[in-house]
Design a protein around this motif. Structure first.
Motif, PDB file in Angstrom:
ATOM      1  N   ARG A   1     -14.590 -24.648  -2.296  1.00  0.00           N
ATOM      2  CA  ARG A   1     -15.831 -24.160  -1.688  1.00  0.00           C
ATOM      3  C   ARG A   1     -15.593 -23.243  -0.493  1.00  0.00           C
ATOM      4  NH1 ARG A   1     -17.564 -28.908  -4.088  1.00  0.00           N
ATOM      5  NH2 ARG A   1     -19.506 -28.602  -5.222  1.00  0.00           N
TER       6      ARG A   1
ATOM      7  N   GLU B   1     -31.699 -23.146  -3.275  1.00  0.00           N
ATOM      8  CA  GLU B   1     -30.953 -24.352  -2.906  1.00  0.00           C
ATOM      9  C   GLU B   1     -31.591 -25.068  -1.715  1.00  0.00           C
ATOM     10  OE1 GLU B   1     -27.430 -25.437  -4.610  1.00  0.00           O
ATOM     11  OE2 GLU B   1     -29.257 -24.974  -5.666  1.00  0.00           O
TER      12      GLU B   1
ATOM     13  N   TYR C   1     -32.461 -28.837  -1.966  1.00  0.00           N
ATOM     14  CA  TYR C   1     -31.921 -29.878  -1.077  1.00  0.00           C
ATOM     15  C   TYR C   1     -33.027 -30.535  -0.256  1.00  0.00           C
ATOM     16  CZ  TYR C   1     -26.947 -29.244  -1.995  1.00  0.00           C
ATOM     17  OH  TYR C   1     -25.709 -29.233  -2.591  1.00  0.00           O
TER      18      TYR C   1
ATOM     19  N   TRP D   1     -29.861 -38.645  -6.054  1.00  0.00           N
ATOM     20  CA  TRP D   1     -29.047 -37.435  -6.216  1.00  0.00           C
ATOM     21  C   TRP D   1     -28.483 -36.996  -4.860  1.00  0.00           C
ATOM     22  CZ3 TRP D   1     -30.891 -32.832  -9.823  1.00  0.00           C
ATOM     23  CH2 TRP D   1     -29.816 -31.970 -10.045  1.00  0.00           C
TER      24      TRP D   1
ATOM     25  N   LEU E   1     -24.468 -36.618  -3.678  1.00  0.00           N
ATOM     26  CA  LEU E   1     -23.839 -35.397  -3.165  1.00  0.00           C
ATOM     27  C   LEU E   1     -23.261 -35.574  -1.767  1.00  0.00           C
ATOM     28  CD1 LEU E   1     -26.267 -32.579  -4.343  1.00  0.00           C
ATOM     29  CD2 LEU E   1     -24.113 -33.294  -5.358  1.00  0.00           C
TER      30      LEU E   1
ATOM     31  N   LEU F   1     -19.604 -35.305  -1.030  1.00  0.00           N
ATOM     32  CA  LEU F   1     -19.015 -33.978  -1.240  1.00  0.00           C
ATOM     33  C   LEU F   1     -19.318 -33.053  -0.069  1.00  0.00           C
ATOM     34  CD1 LEU F   1     -19.920 -33.428  -5.011  1.00  0.00           C
ATOM     35  CD2 LEU F   1     -17.667 -33.975  -4.076  1.00  0.00           C
TER      36      LEU F   1
ATOM     37  N   LYS G   1     -24.557 -21.291   1.166  1.00  0.00           N
ATOM     38  CA  LYS G   1     -23.558 -20.882   0.162  1.00  0.00           C
ATOM     39  C   LYS G   1     -22.809 -19.624   0.597  1.00  0.00           C
ATOM     40  CE  LYS G   1     -25.168 -24.249  -2.292  1.00  0.00           C
ATOM     41  NZ  LYS G   1     -24.423 -25.509  -2.291  1.00  0.00           N
TER      42      LYS G   1
ATOM     43  N   HIS H   1     -20.488 -23.369  -9.867  1.00  0.00           N
ATOM     44  CA  HIS H   1     -21.690 -23.439  -9.038  1.00  0.00           C
ATOM     45  C   HIS H   1     -22.941 -23.305  -9.910  1.00  0.00           C
ATOM     46  CE1 HIS H   1     -24.374 -23.103  -5.760  1.00  0.00           C
ATOM     47  NE2 HIS H   1     -24.512 -21.792  -5.780  1.00  0.00           N
ATOM     48  N   THR H   2     -23.887 -24.194  -9.663  1.00  0.00           N
ATOM     49  CA  THR H   2     -25.117 -24.205 -10.469  1.00  0.00           C
ATOM     50  C   THR H   2     -26.350 -24.176  -9.567  1.00  0.00           C
ATOM     51  OG1 THR H   2     -24.948 -26.622 -10.469  1.00  0.00           O
ATOM     52  CG2 THR H   2     -24.141 -25.472 -12.425  1.00  0.00           C
TER      53      THR H   2
HETATM   54  N1  IYR Z   1     -26.459 -27.103  -7.223  1.00  0.00           N
HETATM   55  C1  IYR Z   1     -26.356 -27.624  -5.888  1.00  0.00           C
HETATM   56  C2  IYR Z   1     -26.250 -29.109  -5.848  1.00  0.00           C
HETATM   57  C3  IYR Z   1     -25.062 -29.732  -6.458  1.00  0.00           C
HETATM   58  C4  IYR Z   1     -25.239 -30.580  -7.515  1.00  0.00           C
HETATM   59  C5  IYR Z   1     -24.168 -31.242  -8.054  1.00  0.00           C
HETATM   60  I1  IYR Z   1     -24.507 -32.584  -9.505  1.00  0.00           I
HETATM   61  C6  IYR Z   1     -22.869 -31.043  -7.545  1.00  0.00           C
HETATM   62  O1  IYR Z   1     -21.781 -31.700  -8.091  1.00  0.00           O
HETATM   63  C7  IYR Z   1     -22.697 -30.204  -6.473  1.00  0.00           C
HETATM   64  C8  IYR Z   1     -23.803 -29.514  -5.944  1.00  0.00           C
HETATM   65  C9  IYR Z   1     -25.204 -26.954  -5.131  1.00  0.00           C
HETATM   66  O2  IYR Z   1     -24.459 -26.193  -5.729  1.00  0.00           O
HETATM   67  O3  IYR Z   1     -25.049 -27.212  -3.944  1.00  0.00           O
END
Ligand code: IYR
Length: 220
Positions: A37, A90, A94, A102, A106, A109, A115, A170-171
């Motif tokens: 990241r 995002e 969030y 959820w 996260l 992490l 971003k 990244h999603t």
């Molecule tokens: N898409 C968001 C949130 C996210 C969702 C998951 I499941 C992840 O493993 C990591 C992030 C983002 O990219 O921050």
């Protein structure tokens, strides 16, 4: 629809000990892949990205429709546009769209709506899924596009790692803005956004533990 011509398969058969060595060495290599990241701004060669995308395009696909497009974004202005749009989505996600469960998942992490990597990484590869094909201006059904594009994306991540580059899967959600910014046709849906580059100096990753073989494999 014309039949394919059938040709002899160029298959490589290895001795068992070589197979085992190859399988283990492949495991060791992919086990070193980590989602990154924090990217350095250092540039990466176009030819390497091209070769990796070429490899991704060898993935199997439903009825061999190859329902994918890989958009390589290098232009800093376009990367900036993508960052602004992704962060807007995002932030909403969030702050309002994530369930408590959820959000808790996260937390370890340490991700949030910011971003910066969308601008720092020297390249972004946006994978698009072709929901249907277009041939001679006619709509052609594609099959198993989710599976096909998922497999191609796996090949791409493995190829980039193998080449010595770092990636993030990244999603941003929802991802509709990517089709708009990149001016993709109506049949394409953004599937995943992959920042590519070198890790930033001193980059840290969470100390994840992968499930051992015994937990992911059952023998019947
Ligand atoms: N898409 C968001 C949130 C996210 C969702 C998951 I499941 C992840 O493993 C990591 C992030 C983002 O990219 O921050």
């Amino acid at each position: 629809m014309k039949d394919f011509r059938f040709v002899p398969l160029p298959f490589r058969r290895y001795a068992e000990e070589d197979m085992l060595a190859r399988a283990r060495s492949f495991y060791e290599e992919v086990d070193r892949r980590r989602s990154v990241r924090h990217f350095s701004a250092e540039d990466v060669p176009d030819e390497v990205l091209d070769a990796c995308i070429h490899a991704a395009g060898t993935a199997p696909s439903g009825a061999h429709r190859q329902p994918w497009t890989f958009a390589v974004v290098r232009d800093p202005d376009v990367k900036r546009k993508i960052r602004i749009a992704a962060e807007a989505e995002e932030k909403e996600t969030y702050e309002h769209r994530l369930t408590d469960e959820w959000r808790e998942a996260l937390e370890p992490l340490g991700t949030d709506w910011r971003k910066p990597f969308l601008e720092t990484a020297p390249a972004l590869i946006v994978v698009f899924r072709q929901t249907y094909g277009v041939e001679e201006q006619r709509r052609k059904t594609n099959y198993y596009t989710q599976e096909s594009v998922g497999i191609a994306t796996g090949f791409l991540l493995a190829a980039l790692h193998h080449a010595g580059l770092a990636t993030l899967t990244h999603t941003p959600s929802p991802m509709g803005f990517l089709g708009e910014i990149l001016d993709r046709p109506e049949n394409e849906r953004a599937y995943v956004l992959i920042p590519v580059g070198y890790p930033a100096e001193g980059c840290e990753v969470p100390d994840l533990v992968r499930k051992p073989l015994d937990e992911i494999r059952v023998v019947i």
